[in-house]
Motif scaffolding. Sequence first.
Motif, PDB file in Angstrom:
ATOM      1  N   ASP A  46      27.127  54.458  56.334  1.00 58.82           N
ATOM      2  CA  ASP A  46      26.468  54.131  57.615  1.00 58.82           C
ATOM      3  C   ASP A  46      24.976  53.840  57.511  1.00 58.82           C
ATOM      4  O   ASP A  46      24.261  53.972  58.489  1.00 58.82           O
ATOM      5  N   ALA A  47      24.498  53.471  56.331  1.00 58.78           N
ATOM      6  CA  ALA A  47      23.079  53.102  56.262  1.00 58.78           C
ATOM      7  C   ALA A  47      22.881  51.674  56.753  1.00 58.78           C
ATOM      8  O   ALA A  47      21.781  51.252  57.066  1.00 58.78           O
ATOM      9  N   GLY A  48      23.991  50.913  56.819  1.00 59.19           N
ATOM     10  CA  GLY A  48      23.900  49.535  57.318  1.00 59.19           C
ATOM     11  C   GLY A  48      24.065  48.482  56.250  1.00 59.19           C
ATOM     12  O   GLY A  48      23.541  47.383  56.380  1.00 59.19           O
ATOM     13  N   LYS A  49      24.806  48.789  55.178  1.00 57.93           N
ATOM     14  CA  LYS A  49      24.941  47.817  54.081  1.00 57.93           C
ATOM     15  C   LYS A  49      25.715  46.584  54.519  1.00 57.93           C
ATOM     16  O   LYS A  49      25.270  45.462  54.323  1.00 57.93           O
ATOM     17  N   SER A  50      26.890  46.791  55.135  1.00 53.23           N
ATOM     18  CA  SER A  50      27.718  45.641  55.509  1.00 53.23           C
ATOM     19  C   SER A  50      27.036  44.828  56.600  1.00 53.23           C
ATOM     20  O   SER A  50      27.125  43.602  56.630  1.00 53.23           O
ATOM     21  N   THR A  51      26.354  45.521  57.516  1.00 51.33           N
ATOM     22  CA  THR A  51      25.691  44.802  58.607  1.00 51.33           C
ATOM     23  C   THR A  51      24.601  43.893  58.053  1.00 51.33           C
ATOM     24  O   THR A  51      24.471  42.743  58.458  1.00 51.33           O
ATOM     25  N   ILE A  52      23.819  44.401  57.093  1.00 50.00           N
ATOM     26  CA  ILE A  52      22.775  43.561  56.493  1.00 50.00           C
ATOM     27  C   ILE A  52      23.420  42.377  55.778  1.00 50.00           C
ATOM     28  O   ILE A  52      22.965  41.243  55.886  1.00 50.00           O
ATOM     29  N   GLY A  56      26.272  40.938  56.469  1.00 53.17           N
ATOM     30  CA  GLY A  56      26.751  39.985  57.480  1.00 53.17           C
ATOM     31  C   GLY A  56      25.599  39.203  58.086  1.00 53.17           C
ATOM     32  O   GLY A  56      25.691  37.989  58.302  1.00 53.17           O
ATOM     33  N   GLN A  57      24.496  39.899  58.355  1.00 56.82           N
ATOM     34  CA  GLN A  57      23.326  39.248  58.954  1.00 56.82           C
ATOM     35  C   GLN A  57      22.763  38.191  58.000  1.00 56.82           C
ATOM     36  O   GLN A  57      22.399  37.103  58.425  1.00 56.82           O
ATOM     37  N   ILE A  58      22.727  38.516  56.707  1.00 57.68           N
ATOM     38  CA  ILE A  58      22.203  37.543  55.738  1.00 57.68           C
ATOM     39  C   ILE A  58      23.099  36.319  55.705  1.00 57.68           C
ATOM     40  O   ILE A  58      22.624  35.179  55.681  1.00 57.68           O
ATOM     41  N   GLY A  72      23.570  30.659  57.101  1.00 55.09           N
ATOM     42  CA  GLY A  72      24.540  29.659  57.550  1.00 55.09           C
ATOM     43  C   GLY A  72      25.896  29.752  56.887  1.00 55.09           C
ATOM     44  O   GLY A  72      26.652  28.799  56.896  1.00 55.09           O
ATOM     45  N   MET A  73      26.233  30.888  56.293  1.00 58.75           N
ATOM     46  CA  MET A  73      27.554  31.011  55.661  1.00 58.75           C
ATOM     47  C   MET A  73      28.627  31.438  56.671  1.00 58.75           C
ATOM     48  O   MET A  73      29.805  31.259  56.439  1.00 58.75           O
ATOM     49  N   VAL A  74      28.188  32.078  57.762  1.00 60.27           N
ATOM     50  CA  VAL A  74      29.132  32.426  58.833  1.00 60.27           C
ATOM     51  C   VAL A  74      28.612  31.708  60.062  1.00 60.27           C
ATOM     52  O   VAL A  74      27.440  31.839  60.392  1.00 60.27           O
ATOM     53  N   ASP A  75      29.476  30.957  60.755  1.00 59.13           N
ATOM     54  CA  ASP A  75      28.943  30.228  61.892  1.00 59.13           C
ATOM     55  C   ASP A  75      28.922  31.122  63.120  1.00 59.13           C
ATOM     56  O   ASP A  75      29.553  32.161  63.183  1.00 59.13           O
ATOM     57  N   TYR A 112      29.731  44.391  64.749  1.00 58.68           N
ATOM     58  CA  TYR A 112      30.357  43.072  64.559  1.00 58.68           C
ATOM     59  C   TYR A 112      29.848  42.355  63.315  1.00 58.68           C
ATOM     60  O   TYR A 112      30.576  41.598  62.689  1.00 58.68           O
ATOM     61  N   LEU A 113      28.576  42.582  62.943  1.00 55.40           N
ATOM     62  CA  LEU A 113      28.056  41.862  61.777  1.00 55.40           C
ATOM     63  C   LEU A 113      28.740  42.307  60.488  1.00 55.40           C
ATOM     64  O   LEU A 113      28.968  41.516  59.588  1.00 55.40           O
ATOM     65  N   SER A 114      29.068  43.590  60.428  1.00 59.36           N
ATOM     66  CA  SER A 114      29.656  44.083  59.179  1.00 59.36           C
ATOM     67  C   SER A 114      31.065  43.530  58.994  1.00 59.36           C
ATOM     68  O   SER A 114      31.590  43.533  57.892  1.00 59.36           O
ATOM     69  N   TRP A 115      31.675  43.058  60.075  1.00 63.14           N
ATOM     70  CA  TRP A 115      33.043  42.529  59.953  1.00 63.14           C
ATOM     71  C   TRP A 115      33.108  41.257  59.133  1.00 63.14           C
ATOM     72  O   TRP A 115      34.169  40.854  58.685  1.00 63.14           O
ATOM     73  N   ALA A 116      31.961  40.617  58.954  1.00 64.36           N
ATOM     74  CA  ALA A 116      31.957  39.430  58.103  1.00 64.36           C
ATOM     75  C   ALA A 116      32.316  39.826  56.671  1.00 64.36           C
ATOM     76  O   ALA A 116      32.850  39.032  55.916  1.00 64.36           O
TER      77      ALA A 116
END
Length: 585
Positions: free
Chosen positions: A170-176, A178-180, A185-188, A208-212
């Motif tokens: 829960d430090a935010g790895k997946s969210t970061i 996804g945001q990157i 422009g890799m996720v529309d 939602y960002l980490s779901w990428a």
Amino acid sequence: MDPRDTAPDSWELEEDAEAPAAAAGLPTAFAALNVNAKPFVPNVNAPVFVPSFLQASAVEMPASDGAPDPVASMEVAETVAPVENGGTEADMTTEEETWEQKEEPGGGGGGGGEEDLGSEGACEEGAARKEDEEMMEEEEEEMPLPKVAPPPPDAPKKEHVNVVFIGHVDAGKSTIGGQIMYLTGMVDKRTLEKYEREAKEKNRETWYLSWALDTNQEERDKGKTVEVGRAYFETEKKHFTILDAPGHKSFVPNMIGGASQADLAVLVISARKGEFETGFEKGGQTREHAMLAKTAGVKHLIVLINKMDDPTVNWSLERYEECKEKLVPFLKKVGFNPKKDIHFMPCSGLTGANLKDPVSECPWYTGLPFIAHLDSLPNFTRSSDGPVRLPIVDKYKDMGTVILGKLESGSISKAQQLVMMPNRHTVEVLSLLSDDVETDDAGPGENLKLRLKGIEEEEILPGFILCSPDNLCHSGRTFDAQIVIIEHKSIICPGYNAVLHIHTCIEEVQITALICLVDKKTGEKSKTRPRFVKQDQVCIARLRAAGVICLETFKDFPQMGRFTLRDEGKTIAIGKVLKLVPEKD
């Protein structure tokens, strides 16, 4: 007007062959068409209209018959665009040609589609035309999206860098991550909006960002990464592969597999009150991950202090400095050099602040934002002329045997003969995918998917290694290694069992003998054999694996010579292989 008359005739004939009832309705439809065509009598407009009608049929065709190859439909869309600005005679002919080509593969299905068109056209020419234009716009909007990911084949090869995101749960790895991907422009946007809706329905809208990166259902429901997520993005100079490691302590073995493929680690720290402390205390994953990354051979560490936008932090310099002060001594102890190897930066993964663009709320941070900083890092040195070494991370069946892994040294090309160690199977490379883009050859540092011939998927295990036939890697069961005991409550004696993680291989080992202790400060070796070792001591020991494993000495090939020992879900020791002991028959 000719092309319009001739085309319907052919449709009518087709219909006769197939469904006479439908054909009976057609002539009336065409009669209606001619009535409505009055505005187009002037000769000036005729060329403009004809292609736009044909174009409607071309656009609707793909829907009616199966799915034609995307290339063809793209071609049509591209040739159509100029026509709207007033078509020339040449334009019309090209239109007819592409239409002709499309008609043939369509066959009967095509006929059906056209008949619909005819009746639609009967309604109102103007409306049809408007619809055409709208459809064109939609077509044009949707076209560019798939073009983002695969780079043009003739582009110069960018340097590949593998970045692993590590840190406490829960430090935010997946969210970061996804945001990157969104910022580069890799996720529309549309996909993210879909994720956001789905996340809201589960009352998890900040996820939602980490779901990428967390793609399977279990990961999404619990909000915890389990397997190492993979994605990639590009900057001007480099091509990055994101390895999103799980933070949870139950999944540390997966994290080690991810870190062993990385060149660069991003340690994500939560600045939120309480979260930083739990992640960093004994038993938190921040310490363990940093240590494992160092052992896995990551030289450069970027520490992202995340969640700076949290109300308890509010971009405060004090909190940032506090986190930094606590981390530096520890990272130094693990073996990172604070001046050269570590770079701290504040950011917010959820809002994307300081990932791509600098932020106004944070005037005290003067360095580059995260993506720009990654781009400005010096190049890594890799030996492309060394022997081929590709430790296997994963394998599956897909029209043959497919393996995944990072090429540590050497280069691989299509149709090359390689040997799978330690089983000595000779295999041939059928195709190469580097980050899901097919290539003919690949250099060191790239994440590859290889399709192999000559071996079954069941015969491969993660931890096997692909080598060049003229230079095989070493394999064996017994080896001497220098190990540092990091945390262990009691003492360790010969006969102690643990789990060995070396490159991507996981195997049970037993410490069969302790050879000597090594003094941490002077590096001197003890004359007598120790009876036991305890926490914080360094020793040289002989280890014996349960099965045959591939390994190299640390001196010859560092990526395959460093390892960790784990037991009961904790990392007990880290070490490096000093020498391989040949088996006694």
